[in-house]
Design a protein around this motif. Structure first.
Motif, PDB file in Angstrom:
ATOM      1  N   LEU A  30       0.843  -1.204   0.000  1.00  0.00           N
ATOM      2  CA  LEU A  30       0.000   0.000   0.000  1.00  0.00           C
ATOM      3  C   LEU A  30       0.878   1.255   0.000  1.00  0.00           C
ATOM      4  CD1 LEU A  30      -3.141   0.354   0.231  1.00  0.00           C
ATOM      5  CD2 LEU A  30      -2.759   0.863   2.635  1.00  0.00           C
ATOM      6  N   LEU A  31       1.917   1.229   0.843  1.00  0.00           N
ATOM      7  CA  LEU A  31       2.866   2.350   0.945  1.00  0.00           C
ATOM      8  C   LEU A  31       3.548   2.591  -0.399  1.00  0.00           C
ATOM      9  CD1 LEU A  31       4.355   4.195   3.152  1.00  0.00           C
ATOM     10  CD2 LEU A  31       6.110   2.454   3.087  1.00  0.00           C
ATOM     11  N   PHE A  32       4.028   1.484  -1.020  1.00  0.00           N
ATOM     12  CA  PHE A  32       4.695   1.588  -2.317  1.00  0.00           C
ATOM     13  C   PHE A  32       3.733   2.101  -3.382  1.00  0.00           C
ATOM     14  CE2 PHE A  32       8.333  -1.692  -1.585  1.00  0.00           C
ATOM     15  CZ  PHE A  32       8.962  -0.763  -0.787  1.00  0.00           C
ATOM     16  N   ALA A  33       2.482   1.607  -3.341  1.00  0.00           N
ATOM     17  CA  ALA A  33       1.490   1.987  -4.348  1.00  0.00           C
ATOM     18  C   ALA A  33       1.237   3.495  -4.311  1.00  0.00           C
ATOM     19  CB  ALA A  33       0.190   1.220  -4.127  1.00  0.00           C
ATOM     20  N   PHE A  34       1.053   4.045  -3.114  1.00  0.00           N
ATOM     21  CA  PHE A  34       0.775   5.486  -3.015  1.00  0.00           C
ATOM     22  C   PHE A  34       1.999   6.317  -3.386  1.00  0.00           C
ATOM     23  CE2 PHE A  34      -3.023   4.273  -0.519  1.00  0.00           C
ATOM     24  CZ  PHE A  34      -3.943   5.027  -1.236  1.00  0.00           C
ATOM     25  N   SER A  35       3.198   5.816  -3.038  1.00  0.00           N
ATOM     26  CA  SER A  35       4.418   6.523  -3.435  1.00  0.00           C
ATOM     27  C   SER A  35       4.546   6.549  -4.951  1.00  0.00           C
ATOM     28  CB  SER A  35       5.647   5.844  -2.827  1.00  0.00           C
ATOM     29  OG  SER A  35       5.490   5.724  -1.442  1.00  0.00           O
ATOM     30  N   ALA A  36       4.243   5.376  -5.587  1.00  0.00           N
ATOM     31  CA  ALA A  36       4.336   5.285  -7.042  1.00  0.00           C
ATOM     32  C   ALA A  36       3.319   6.213  -7.702  1.00  0.00           C
ATOM     33  CB  ALA A  36       4.098   3.849  -7.485  1.00  0.00           C
ATOM     34  N   LEU A  37       2.093   6.248  -7.140  1.00  0.00           N
ATOM     35  CA  LEU A  37       1.050   7.137  -7.662  1.00  0.00           C
ATOM     36  C   LEU A  37       1.517   8.582  -7.618  1.00  0.00           C
ATOM     37  CD1 LEU A  37      -2.429   5.970  -6.323  1.00  0.00           C
ATOM     38  CD2 LEU A  37      -1.748   6.345  -8.692  1.00  0.00           C
ATOM     39  N   ASP A  38       2.138   8.968  -6.518  1.00  0.00           N
ATOM     40  CA  ASP A  38       2.622  10.331  -6.337  1.00  0.00           C
ATOM     41  C   ASP A  38       3.628  10.689  -7.432  1.00  0.00           C
ATOM     42  OD1 ASP A  38       3.409  12.805  -5.159  1.00  0.00           O
ATOM     43  OD2 ASP A  38       5.138  11.764  -4.293  1.00  0.00           O
ATOM     44  N   ILE A  39       4.562   9.750  -7.684  1.00  0.00           N
ATOM     45  CA  ILE A  39       5.600  10.030  -8.670  1.00  0.00           C
ATOM     46  C   ILE A  39       5.009  10.081 -10.091  1.00  0.00           C
ATOM     47  CG2 ILE A  39       7.718   9.100  -9.737  1.00  0.00           C
ATOM     48  CD1 ILE A  39       8.360   8.062  -6.809  1.00  0.00           C
TER      49      ILE A  39
END
Lengths: 119, 152
Positions: free
Chosen positions: A100-109
């Protein structure tokens, strides 16, 4: 109703099987797992030598090998293989939140709009 | 070849093996072998930290430091963002190193308790718990190695 007696006898027989058996992993199993981990480390270094041929796949390949190594450690060294289902679920929850953490970070980028400073 | 020299993570893999063996020996009531395995685990952890010390010293010497502390005279024009990389490098390996030191302390603690005869096949939960902590530290290194030394 007349079968009550037979029922209770059956229940007692079921309950005598213990649920808290001690799992002792043989030494050879641990040695084999460690051997596989060494082999995969060598494979990681070998794959690194061909990183230019792999191109953009070089990083996913490296992390795929790392994931296999992680699975070996989790299942055998950390005894998840012979553990209760509940413990596996608890372990899985950790990975869920990591994803979940990685997914939101990826979305941000991915959704960033390039802006150049006016200063 | 610089990569095999960097693959000193095998020290941690070996220490994971000795940790698992320590628990195995407690389960089969072989106290001395268990203490020996746990002691070996601490020694391997120490070897890892000593290698880490030399690696850090080498980086400091070259001026490979995080962010604005990076010594630009050692870096070519293409590597101006190296300060960002070393920020990640020192945070991730540093935090991992702290956990290795913590793990070593915990293993010493359970080894002393094992020597006092506190553990056996009927009760070894603290050793199992410390073992799981040690394995996860090994697990983190399995991912940090390709991330920082190969891909990065």
């Amino acid at each position: 109703m007349g079968h009550d007696k037979t029922h209770s006898t059956a229940n007692i027989n079921v309950n005598t099987t213990s649920h808290s058996e001690l799992h002792v992993t043989p030494i050879m199993t641990y040695v084999k797992v460690a051997g596989a981990l060494y082999a995969l480390t060598v494979l990681t270094v070998l794959a690194y030598q061909f990183r230019h041929a792999f191109g953009p796949l070089a990083a996913p390949i490296a992390f795929l090998i790392a994931s296999v190594k992680a699975a070996l450690v989790l299942l055998w060294f950390m005894h998840l293989k012979e553990d209760k289902m509940m413990n596996r679920v608890i372990f899985g929850t950790g990975f869920f939140f990591l994803a979940l953490l990685f997914a939101f970070s990826a979305l941000d980028i991915w959704t960033r709009i390039a802006e150049h400073s006016t200063l | 070849m610089i990569v095999p020299k960097r693959a000193y993570g095998v020290v941690l893999v070996t220490s994971s093996l000795t940790m698992a063996l320590g628990i195995h020996f407690l389960q089969v009531r072989k106290k001395n072998q268990a203490i020996l395995s746990l002691a070996l685990t601490v020694v391997l952890g120490l070897v890892f930290m000593v290698v880490k010390y030399f690696e850090y010293s080498h980086k400091f010497h070259l001026g490979f430091l995080p962010g604005k502390f990076l010594d630009p005279s050692h870096v070519q024009a293409v590597h101006q963002n190296l300060g960002l990389y070393f920020g990640f490098y020192f945070c991730m390996t540093g935090l991992h190193g702290i956990h290795v030191l913590l793990g070593m302390g915990l293993i010493i603690w359970v080894a002393i308790r094992a020597a006092k005869g506190h553990f056996g096949p009927e009760f070894y939960t603290p050793v199992e718990g410390v073992g799981i902590f040690w394995h996860i530290v090994d697990l983190i290194w399995i991912f940090l190695f390709p991330l920082l030394y190969l891909v990065g």
